[in-house]
Write a protein that holds these residues in place. Structure first.
Motif, mmCIF file in Angstrom:
data_model
loop_
_atom_site.group_PDB
_atom_site.id
_atom_site.type_symbol
_atom_site.label_atom_id
_atom_site.label_comp_id
_atom_site.label_asym_id
_atom_site.label_seq_id
_atom_site.Cartn_x
_atom_site.Cartn_y
_atom_site.Cartn_z
ATOM 1 N N PRO A 45 0.838 -1.213 0.000
ATOM 2 C CA PRO A 45 0.000 0.000 0.000
ATOM 3 C C PRO A 45 0.868 1.257 0.000
ATOM 4 O O PRO A 45 1.927 1.258 0.626
ATOM 5 C CB PRO A 45 -0.796 -0.129 1.307
ATOM 6 C CG PRO A 45 -0.763 -1.592 1.626
ATOM 7 C CD PRO A 45 0.561 -2.087 1.126
ATOM 8 N N PRO A 46 0.440 2.294 -0.693
ATOM 9 C CA PRO A 46 -0.792 2.406 -1.499
ATOM 10 C C PRO A 46 -0.564 1.976 -2.939
ATOM 11 O O PRO A 46 -0.350 2.788 -3.785
ATOM 12 C CB PRO A 46 -1.084 3.909 -1.449
ATOM 13 C CG PRO A 46 0.289 4.537 -1.363
ATOM 14 C CD PRO A 46 1.177 3.571 -0.629
ATOM 15 N N ARG A 47 -0.608 0.748 -3.269
ATOM 16 C CA ARG A 47 -0.193 0.106 -4.505
ATOM 17 C C ARG A 47 -0.376 0.998 -5.739
ATOM 18 O O ARG A 47 -1.406 1.618 -5.923
ATOM 19 C CB ARG A 47 -0.964 -1.192 -4.684
ATOM 20 C CG ARG A 47 -0.752 -2.179 -3.553
ATOM 21 C CD ARG A 47 -1.614 -3.403 -3.726
ATOM 22 N NE ARG A 47 -1.396 -4.360 -2.657
ATOM 23 C CZ ARG A 47 -2.028 -4.318 -1.483
ATOM 24 N NH1 ARG A 47 -2.928 -3.379 -1.254
ATOM 25 N NH2 ARG A 47 -1.768 -5.211 -0.556
ATOM 26 N N ARG A 48 0.675 1.023 -6.573
ATOM 27 C CA ARG A 48 0.640 1.811 -7.805
ATOM 28 C C ARG A 48 1.003 0.923 -8.993
ATOM 29 O O ARG A 48 2.042 0.263 -8.976
ATOM 30 C CB ARG A 48 1.619 2.982 -7.720
ATOM 31 C CG ARG A 48 1.271 4.018 -6.670
ATOM 32 C CD ARG A 48 0.049 4.827 -7.103
ATOM 33 N NE ARG A 48 -0.244 5.885 -6.147
ATOM 34 C CZ ARG A 48 -1.137 5.792 -5.164
ATOM 35 N NH1 ARG A 48 -1.839 4.662 -5.023
ATOM 36 N NH2 ARG A 48 -1.353 6.805 -4.342
ATOM 37 N N ASP A 49 0.142 0.928 -9.998
ATOM 38 C CA ASP A 49 0.389 0.186 -11.234
ATOM 39 C C ASP A 49 0.990 1.167 -12.231
ATOM 40 O O ASP A 49 0.270 1.964 -12.845
ATOM 41 C CB ASP A 49 -0.917 -0.415 -11.753
ATOM 42 C CG ASP A 49 -0.697 -1.284 -12.979
ATOM 43 O OD1 ASP A 49 0.479 -1.601 -13.280
ATOM 44 O OD2 ASP A 49 -1.696 -1.632 -13.630
ATOM 45 N N LEU A 50 2.305 1.130 -12.400
ATOM 46 C CA LEU A 50 3.021 2.131 -13.182
ATOM 47 C C LEU A 50 3.672 1.514 -14.418
ATOM 48 O O LEU A 50 3.972 0.322 -14.448
ATOM 49 C CB LEU A 50 4.100 2.799 -12.329
ATOM 50 C CG LEU A 50 3.656 3.440 -11.017
ATOM 51 C CD1 LEU A 50 4.866 3.926 -10.234
ATOM 52 C CD2 LEU A 50 2.693 4.595 -11.275
ATOM 53 N N ASP A 51 3.903 2.346 -15.401
ATOM 54 C CA ASP A 51 4.704 1.979 -16.563
ATOM 55 C C ASP A 51 6.140 2.420 -16.253
ATOM 56 O O ASP A 51 6.474 3.603 -16.392
ATOM 57 C CB ASP A 51 4.166 2.682 -17.810
ATOM 58 C CG ASP A 51 5.005 2.401 -19.052
ATOM 59 O OD1 ASP A 51 5.974 1.611 -18.958
ATOM 60 O OD2 ASP A 51 4.710 2.989 -20.105
ATOM 61 N N ILE A 52 6.972 1.482 -15.817
ATOM 62 C CA ILE A 52 8.314 1.814 -15.333
ATOM 63 C C ILE A 52 9.356 1.466 -16.387
ATOM 64 O O ILE A 52 9.344 0.370 -16.951
ATOM 65 C CB ILE A 52 8.618 1.078 -14.017
ATOM 66 C CG1 ILE A 52 7.674 1.569 -12.911
ATOM 67 C CG2 ILE A 52 10.062 1.297 -13.598
ATOM 68 C CD1 ILE A 52 7.874 0.883 -11.579
ATOM 69 N N TYR A 53 10.252 2.402 -16.616
ATOM 70 C CA TYR A 53 11.346 2.220 -17.567
ATOM 71 C C TYR A 53 12.651 2.378 -16.790
ATOM 72 O O TYR A 53 12.989 3.474 -16.341
ATOM 73 C CB TYR A 53 11.239 3.259 -18.680
ATOM 74 C CG TYR A 53 12.353 3.227 -19.708
ATOM 75 C CD1 TYR A 53 12.998 2.036 -20.063
ATOM 76 C CD2 TYR A 53 12.748 4.397 -20.355
ATOM 77 C CE1 TYR A 53 13.999 2.013 -21.011
ATOM 78 C CE2 TYR A 53 13.759 4.385 -21.309
ATOM 79 C CZ TYR A 53 14.379 3.203 -21.636
ATOM 80 O OH TYR A 53 15.379 3.179 -22.569
ATOM 81 N N ASP A 54 13.373 1.287 -16.615
ATOM 82 C CA ASP A 54 14.640 1.307 -15.880
ATOM 83 C C ASP A 54 15.774 1.661 -16.847
ATOM 84 O O ASP A 54 16.105 0.887 -17.740
ATOM 85 C CB ASP A 54 14.892 -0.056 -15.233
ATOM 86 C CG ASP A 54 16.119 -0.071 -14.338
ATOM 87 O OD1 ASP A 54 16.780 0.988 -14.211
ATOM 88 O OD2 ASP A 54 16.420 -1.125 -13.757
ATOM 89 N N VAL A 55 16.365 2.825 -16.639
ATOM 90 C CA VAL A 55 17.443 3.291 -17.520
ATOM 91 C C VAL A 55 18.803 3.195 -16.835
ATOM 92 O O VAL A 55 19.783 3.769 -17.316
ATOM 93 C CB VAL A 55 17.177 4.744 -17.978
ATOM 94 C CG1 VAL A 55 15.912 4.816 -18.810
ATOM 95 C CG2 VAL A 55 17.077 5.689 -16.773
ATOM 96 N N SER A 56 18.881 2.462 -15.742
ATOM 97 C CA SER A 56 20.115 2.393 -14.957
ATOM 98 C C SER A 56 21.279 1.798 -15.743
ATOM 99 O O SER A 56 22.435 2.174 -15.531
ATOM 100 C CB SER A 56 19.885 1.571 -13.682
ATOM 101 O OG SER A 56 18.808 2.080 -12.935
#
Length: 220
Positions: free
Chosen positions: A138-149
């Motif tokens: 919580p508070p759960r988030r459904d994200l479009d994540i782009y890892d550029v590391s």
């Protein structure tokens, strides 16, 4: 015999199934061995019982050893108390820092947002846990994540790649700000800091797990 066979089985699994890192470090060996711990405890208890019965005199007071079962139960309940911190593997560093960062990020984004993540020095493990913390806690988030590391060229190249793909919000850790993570926003020409989240101080004697990369969280 059982111990030897079970360990041989684990060695085979480490060699043919685990990755190079987990296999070389015998990852979670202590957890896998807990399957044998109850058998070991049973064997020890039966050995002590037989030893005590063998030493028992023929005639003894009926209530001489009545306190032993209760004492053993109380001792079993009290012994773990000094080791509670070591038993809580979920609180071993750097996990608390990742939980905290996930909560901070979740407070600034909403479901469906596109978020670039740049964790210098990460090998993929810290960003993976950060994603899981964002989705599952919580508070759960459904994200479009782009890892550029892992993009070659460092921070500038990573942020440029994120902007090129249309990402306008990014999280950057341990870069411009020492011992802190930053929330960046892209205004079309440059990335600007909108939030800064300092990491909590960590005692020098604190144990850090080798399963998660520590460099992205300002620890070397």
């Amino acid at each position: 015999m059982l111990f030897a066979v079970y360990n041989a089985f684990l060695i085979v699994i480490y060699v043919i199934h685990m990755g190079p890192g987990a296999g070389a470090d015998a990852h979670s060996y202590f957890r896998y061995m807990t399957h044998l711990s109850l058998i070991a405890m049973l064997s020890l208890a039966m050995t002590v019982r037989d030893w005590l019965l063998a030493r028992e005199p023929a005639a003894r007071p009926a209530n001489r050893w009545r306190w032993l079962p209760a004492g053993a139960v109380i001792l079993a309940l009290l012994v773990p108390l000094p080791f509670l911190k070591r038993l809580r593997f979920d609180t071993q560093m750097p996990q608390p820092l990742i939980w905290s960062l996930a909560r901070d990020i979740a407070g600034e984004v909403k479901d469906g947002d596109r978020l670039a993540v740049l964790l210098p020095g990460d090998n993929g493990s810290t960003s993976l846990m950060l994603r899981a913390a964002l989705v599952l806690t919580p508070p759960r988030r459904d994200l479009d994540i782009y890892d550029v590391s892992a993009i070659p060229g460092g921070i500038d190249a990573g942020l440029a790649a994120a902007a090129q793909r249309g990402y306008r919000v990014a999280v950057l850790s341990c870069a411009a700000a020492a011992n802190a993570a930053q929330l960046l926003a892209y205004d079309g020409t440059a990335w600007r800091v909108t939030k800064s989240w300092p990491y909590q101080p960590v005692a020098a004697r604190e144990r850090w797990t080798t399963v998660l990369a520590a460099a992205p969280l300002c620890h070397s």
